[in-house]
Design a protein around this motif. Structure first.
Motif, short mmCIF file in Angstrom:
data_model
loop_
_atom_site.label_atom_id
_atom_site.label_comp_id
_atom_site.label_asym_id
_atom_site.label_seq_id
_atom_site.Cartn_x
_atom_site.Cartn_y
_atom_site.Cartn_z
N ALA A 1 0.84 -1.21 0.00
CA ALA A 1 0.00 0.00 0.00
C ALA A 1 0.88 1.25 0.00
N ALA A 2 2.00 1.19 0.71
CA ALA A 2 2.89 2.36 0.79
C ALA A 2 3.50 2.69 -0.58
N ILE A 3 3.90 1.68 -1.32
CA ILE A 3 4.46 1.93 -2.66
C ILE A 3 3.40 2.59 -3.54
N ALA A 4 2.17 2.05 -3.49
CA ALA A 4 1.09 2.61 -4.30
C ALA A 4 0.83 4.07 -3.90
N HIS A 5 0.94 4.34 -2.61
CA HIS A 5 0.68 5.67 -2.10
C HIS A 5 1.79 6.65 -2.53
N TRP A 6 3.03 6.21 -2.40
CA TRP A 6 4.17 7.06 -2.80
C TRP A 6 4.05 7.43 -4.29
N ASP A 7 3.75 6.43 -5.09
CA ASP A 7 3.64 6.65 -6.53
C ASP A 7 2.51 7.62 -6.85
N ALA A 8 1.39 7.47 -6.12
CA ALA A 8 0.23 8.34 -6.37
C ALA A 8 0.59 9.80 -6.11
N ARG A 9 1.50 10.02 -5.18
CA ARG A 9 1.82 11.41 -4.83
C ARG A 9 3.05 11.95 -5.55
N THR A 10 3.67 11.12 -6.40
CA THR A 10 4.86 11.61 -7.10
C THR A 10 4.71 11.51 -8.63
N TYR A 11 4.59 10.30 -9.16
CA TYR A 11 4.70 10.12 -10.62
C TYR A 11 3.44 9.63 -11.31
N MET A 12 2.42 9.27 -10.57
CA MET A 12 1.23 8.68 -11.20
C MET A 12 0.57 9.68 -12.16
N PRO A 13 0.19 9.23 -13.38
CA PRO A 13 -0.51 10.16 -14.27
C PRO A 13 -1.90 10.48 -13.72
N GLU A 14 -2.36 11.65 -14.09
CA GLU A 14 -3.64 12.17 -13.62
C GLU A 14 -4.78 11.15 -13.74
N ARG A 15 -4.80 10.45 -14.86
CA ARG A 15 -5.94 9.55 -15.09
C ARG A 15 -5.83 8.22 -14.35
N GLY A 16 -4.75 8.05 -13.60
CA GLY A 16 -4.62 6.80 -12.86
C GLY A 16 -5.36 6.78 -11.53
N VAL A 17 -6.01 7.90 -11.18
CA VAL A 17 -6.59 8.06 -9.85
C VAL A 17 -7.58 6.95 -9.48
N GLU A 18 -8.51 6.68 -10.40
CA GLU A 18 -9.56 5.72 -10.04
C GLU A 18 -9.04 4.31 -9.83
N THR A 19 -8.16 3.89 -10.76
CA THR A 19 -7.58 2.56 -10.62
C THR A 19 -6.81 2.45 -9.30
N ARG A 20 -6.05 3.51 -9.01
CA ARG A 20 -5.23 3.47 -7.80
C ARG A 20 -6.10 3.41 -6.55
N ALA A 21 -7.22 4.17 -6.56
CA ALA A 21 -8.11 4.17 -5.41
C ALA A 21 -8.66 2.76 -5.18
N ARG A 22 -8.96 2.07 -6.28
CA ARG A 22 -9.49 0.71 -6.15
C ARG A 22 -8.45 -0.23 -5.54
N VAL A 23 -7.22 -0.11 -6.03
CA VAL A 23 -6.16 -0.99 -5.54
C VAL A 23 -5.82 -0.70 -4.07
N THR A 24 -5.66 0.59 -3.74
CA THR A 24 -5.29 0.90 -2.35
C THR A 24 -6.45 0.59 -1.40
N GLY A 25 -7.68 0.77 -1.91
CA GLY A 25 -8.85 0.43 -1.09
C GLY A 25 -8.83 -1.06 -0.74
N ARG A 26 -8.51 -1.89 -1.73
CA ARG A 26 -8.46 -3.35 -1.50
C ARG A 26 -7.36 -3.70 -0.50
N LEU A 27 -6.19 -3.11 -0.70
CA LEU A 27 -5.07 -3.42 0.20
C LEU A 27 -5.40 -3.00 1.64
#
Ligand code: CO
Length: 496
Positions: A21-47
């Motif tokens: 979850a921490a890796i996903a979180h770090w990426d979301a706040r540094t390099y993740m493209p704008e449109r990745g938000v929804e997918t990331r929310a789903r993945v971090t929500g599951r974790l």
């Protein structure tokens, strides 16, 4: 397999999920493209859900109970693992999952309403959401349970063992001494020179931040420095503790002190033994103790005269404007005290007054003696009393922090306690290392880091903050070392 070994495996699995979850979180706040938000929310929500299910599972409870029977022959770390595991398990189980789900949804909505309310400086938009949050938090305090005061149950999350009574005593004492001292500085002091105006190249600022991090002992082979909107530190497990920073072209110091602050958090993280990490015992003794490490490097070291003896030549090499200055000038420049409206921009003398105000209001809300609709007025009155400044609107007043919209009550005191712990640790360090300042001036930070490693870092999350404080300094937490430090340093800076 022994119950302790089984428990260790079980906790290890939870830690693996947290690391993912921490890796996903770090990426979301540094390099993740704008449109990745929804997918990331789903993945971090599951974790997060998987980790939470393991935390509240009856199986975890059974393993803890079994392991408790084996404690006689257990190591100190294993005993801590059981104690902390039990504490987290019981706290998480106290809140029914449906109630918690409802609370998370409310806070998600409240955060976006808060953003809008802040942008429009309109408290009435946020008011109904905040009222509902306060009601639910009060209910949760009852579910978690407490001995004396409902706010104790909330403090416990961030500062285990701290009570409302004790926090009120420490912070009240601090406020009584700080308010007149700030006035004295303003009335009798000679203010430091201003930071020279100019354009400070960001590439040069980044290079300086790297130099500073390297100097204090941050291990770049076990970390990274990246950009983000707000600086943060995140531990992804042994061998990987990352920091981020942001830069302001108009002045070079906020980035530099940001790097030292995050570097302090990161050194703590890099100093926790790997075996403790996998036992769920990384992450520091408390939020306040973690903050003590960042404030230690940022303020106690970074804003000292000796540090500028060491760092001035590096600074001048990148920015010629500092070349003709003495270290003392820069030292004074970066220690300007100015009562202001915004907590996150406050200097180290006035900062704690922002916390005192929030603490008093939070306690009032949780007790039910203060109504949400009275907040803006009470906020402004306290700002006037403590800092002598008056917010022109609620955006620069009661709406400035994100914490309440996210349901975080009881968090603010940790910031102030971090400053106090840092000062108390520094007094102990100076006893053990009498040539501290000449070491700092020479850029030799190794004995300081070794001391912190030996006294604090290597224990990770094994002890409660007050236990650790007594182990390190031989005394309970007190505001006195901080007050001594502030009086001594700022009498020099302000020449009084
Ligand atoms: Co911090």
């Amino acid at each position: 397999m022994s119950a302790l070994a089984e428990l260790k495996n079980y906790i290890g699995e939870m830690v693996e999920l947290q690391a993912a979850a921490a890796i996903a979180h770090w990426d979301a706040r540094t390099y993740m493209p704008e449109r990745g938000v929804e997918t990331r929310a789903r993945v971090t929500g599951r974790l997060a859900r998987l980790a939470f299910e393991r935390l509240v599972s009856p199986k975890f409870g059974e393993l803890l109970a079994q392991a408790e029977k084996e404690l006689e022959s257990a190591s100190e770390a294993e005993r801590a693992m059981v104690r902390m595991g039990k504490r987290d398990h019981e706290r998480a189980r106290a809140i029914p999952p449906d109630f918690y789900q409802k609370f998370v949804e409310l806070c998600t909505k409240a955060e976006s309403v808060w953003e809008k309310a802040k942008a429009e400086a309109n408290f009435s938009l946020f008011k109904p959401y905040l009222s509902e949050i306060v009601d639910m938090v009060r209910e949760m305090a009852g579910m978690i349970g407490y001995k004396e005061h409902p706010y104790d149950a909330l403090l416990e999350e961030y500062e285990p063992g701290m009570t409302t009574r004790r926090a009120a005593e420490i912070l009240g004492n601090l406020r009584e001494k700080l308010v007149p001292f700030v006035k004295e500085l303003q009335e009798r002091g000679t203010p430091p020179p201003p930071i020279p105006e100019g354009k400070y190249r960001i590439a040069s600022q980044k290079a300086l931040c790297r130099e500073a991090l390297q100097a204090i002992g941050y291990d770049f082979s076990a970390g990274r420095l990246d950009d983000s909107a707000h600086p943060f530190t995140i531990g992804l497990g042994p061998g990987d503790t990352r920091v981020t920073n942001r830069y302001n072209e108009a002045e070079p110091f906020s980035a530099l002190f940001g790097a030292l602050h995050e570097g302090g958090h990161a050194l703590y993280d890099q100093g926790v033994p790997p075996e403790l990490y996998w036992m769920g015992l990384a992450g520091g003794a408390s939020y306040g103790i973690h903050e003590s490490q960042s404030r230690f490097w940022e303020n106690q070291i970074g804003r000292s005269l000796a540090f500028w003896g060491f760092f001035k030549p590096k600074m001048s090499r990148r920015f010629r404007v500092f070349a003709r200055m003495k270290p003392e000038e820069i030292f004074r420049m970066v220690n300007k005290v100015e009562p202001s409206l915004i907590r996150v921009e406050a200097d180290e003398v006035t900062y704690n007054l922002h916390i005192c105000l929030r603490f008093e209001l939070e306690v009032g809300l949780i007790e039910g003696k203060l109504k949400v609709e009275e907040l803006p007025e009470r906020w402004n009155a306290a700002m006037k009393d403590y800092l002598g400044v008056m917010p022109p609107d609620d955006a620069k007043g009661v709406l400035q922090d994100v914490h309440w919209s996210g349901g975080s009550f009881g968090y603010f005191p940790s910031y102030a306690l971090g400053n106090l712990y840092a000062a108390q640790f520094m007094e102990a360090l100076r006893q053990d290392l009498p040539d501290l300042w000449s070491r700092v001036e020479a850029g030799d930070f190794r004995p300081i880091l070794s001391w912190l490693r030996e006294k604090i870092h290597r224990f990770g999350h094994m002890y409660f903050p007050e236990e650790l404080c007594e182990k390190v300094t031989g005394a309970k937490l007190s505001p006195e070392p901080f007050l001594r430090y502030i009086r001594e340093k700022y009498s020099t800076v302000y020449r009084i």
